[in-house]
Design an enzyme around this catalytic site. Structure first.
Site, PDB file in Angstrom:
ATOM      1  CG  ASP A  71      -2.302   0.981   0.837  1.00 30.77           C
ATOM      2  OD1 ASP A  71      -2.868   0.727   0.019  1.00 30.77           O
ATOM      3  OD2 ASP A  71      -2.294   1.729   1.681  1.00 30.77           O
ATOM      4  CE1 TYR A  93      -1.403  12.522  -7.117  1.00 30.22           C
ATOM      5  CE2 TYR A  93      -1.265  10.084  -6.358  1.00 30.22           C
ATOM      6  CZ  TYR A  93      -2.043  11.374  -6.552  1.00 30.22           C
ATOM      7  OH  TYR A  93      -3.544  11.277  -6.366  1.00 30.22           O
TER       8      TYR A  93
HETATM    9  P1  IMP Z   1      -2.669   1.739  -3.726  1.00 24.93           P
HETATM   10  O1  IMP Z   1      -2.918   0.980  -4.609  1.00 24.93           O
HETATM   11  O2  IMP Z   1      -3.741   2.003  -2.792  1.00 24.93           O
HETATM   12  O3  IMP Z   1      -1.252   1.460  -2.936  1.00 24.93           O
HETATM   13  O4  IMP Z   1      -2.462   3.160  -4.333  1.00 24.93           O
HETATM   14  C1  IMP Z   1      -1.410   3.897  -4.243  1.00 24.93           C
HETATM   15  C2  IMP Z   1      -1.484   4.960  -5.036  1.00 24.93           C
HETATM   16  O5  IMP Z   1      -0.583   5.854  -5.014  1.00 24.93           O
HETATM   17  C3  IMP Z   1      -1.308   4.732  -6.671  1.00 24.93           C
HETATM   18  O6  IMP Z   1      -2.650   4.776  -7.334  1.00 24.93           O
HETATM   19  C4  IMP Z   1      -0.629   6.041  -7.128  1.00 24.93           C
HETATM   20  O7  IMP Z   1      -1.603   6.947  -7.332  1.00 24.93           O
HETATM   21  C5  IMP Z   1       0.048   6.306  -5.906  1.00 24.93           C
HETATM   22  N1  IMP Z   1       1.488   5.728  -6.286  1.00 24.93           N
HETATM   23  C6  IMP Z   1       1.931   4.863  -5.336  1.00 24.93           C
HETATM   24  N2  IMP Z   1       3.104   4.555  -5.810  1.00 24.93           N
HETATM   25  C7  IMP Z   1       3.429   5.226  -6.706  1.00 24.93           C
HETATM   26  C8  IMP Z   1       4.642   5.366  -7.647  1.00 24.93           C
HETATM   27  O8  IMP Z   1       5.710   4.573  -7.712  1.00 24.93           O
HETATM   28  N3  IMP Z   1       4.576   6.516  -8.572  1.00 24.93           N
HETATM   29  C9  IMP Z   1       3.498   7.327  -8.501  1.00 24.93           C
HETATM   30  N4  IMP Z   1       2.391   7.099  -7.924  1.00 24.93           N
HETATM   31  C10 IMP Z   1       2.391   6.320  -7.076  1.00 24.93           C
END
Ligand code: IMP
Length: 217
Positions: free
Chosen positions: A82, A166
């Site tokens: 996450d 991002y």
């Molecule tokens: P998760 O799937 O709930 O962990 O969502 C994390 C969100 O954070 C992703 O959809 C991206 O918007 C952002 N994010 C996490 N890691 C990255 C990265 O390495 N690059 C750019 N955005 C990221």
């Protein structure tokens, strides 16, 4: 039982592991990171596993929810990450809500524009930010281990079409290019001699690998 109560000794991971993500960008990164360790990675999407609601209030809780659900449903060890972008001048937002700021259409141009709008609304000149990755490895018997990584940098006007989320607006410290302008190898590649890595996920993975993975042979 709290997350830390569940963490005891490290277990070595061999064989098959589920990558509990439905995010194609993260899946590619995790597969590449696991490749040298002789571990076969299958994704939650390929196994048709449902995506649990991310109801935690910390990155580590949401990662644990996803990893435990996948390990229970598949009867295999499972990884979940996450992660998110935390902007200092926005008190850590979007943080846990990084994906949700992009809405159902996953409009990250809109999410990056919202960050700029929120900074402007506050008259903020501080553009410091960091990505966080909490990585949880869960076994079907309920054993879990947590690893975290961070990368610090500055927010800039979006540049580059590589990466995801991002990436175009994040310039990590020590680099004059954004995550949107560097290859996936440069972003999440690991120098296994030194243990150096750039991205938050790769840094979390380095600590996980030291604890739970072994190179074949
Ligand atoms: P998760 O799937 O709930 O962990 O969502 C994390 C969100 O954070 C992703 O959809 C991206 O918007 C952002 N994010 C996490 N890691 C990255 C990265 O390495 N690059 C750019 N955005 C990221």
């Amino acid at each position: 039982m709290s997350q830390s109560d569940r963490v005891s000794e490290h277990r070595i991971l061999t064989g098959k592991v589920v990558i509990a993500t439905h995010n194609a960008g993260k899946l590619v990164e995790m597969r590449e990171l696991l490749a040298p360790f002789g571990v076969e990675a299958v994704s939650a999407g390929e196994l048709g596993l449902a995506e649990p609601d991310e109801t935690g209030t910390m990155f580590s809780e949401n990662a644990a929810i996803k990893a435990i659900a996948a390990a229970e449903a598949s009867d295999l060890p499972a990884f979940a990450d996450d992660s998110g972008l935390c902007v200092d001048a926005l008190d850590g937002a979007p943080g846990l809500f990084s994906a949700r700021w992009a809405g159902p259409d996953k409009d990250f141009s809109g999410a990056m524009a919202r960050i700029e709008a929120e900074l402007a609304k506050r008259g903020a000149t501080d553009r410091r930010a960091h990505f966080v990755s909490a990585l949880v490895l869960a076994w079907p018997d309920g054993h879990t281990e947590l690893f975290e990584g961070r990368v610090f940098g500055d927010l800039v006007a979006p540049r580059g079409a590589l990466g995801f989320g991002y990436d175009p607006m994040f310039r990590p410290d020590g680099l004059d290019r954004t995550f949107g302008e560097i290859s996936s190898e440069e972003k999440h590649g690991v120098d296994w001699q030194s243990g150096n890595a750039l991205s938050h996920r790769a840094r979390a993975f380095v600590t996980l690998a030291a604890a739970c993975l072994r190179r074949p042979g």
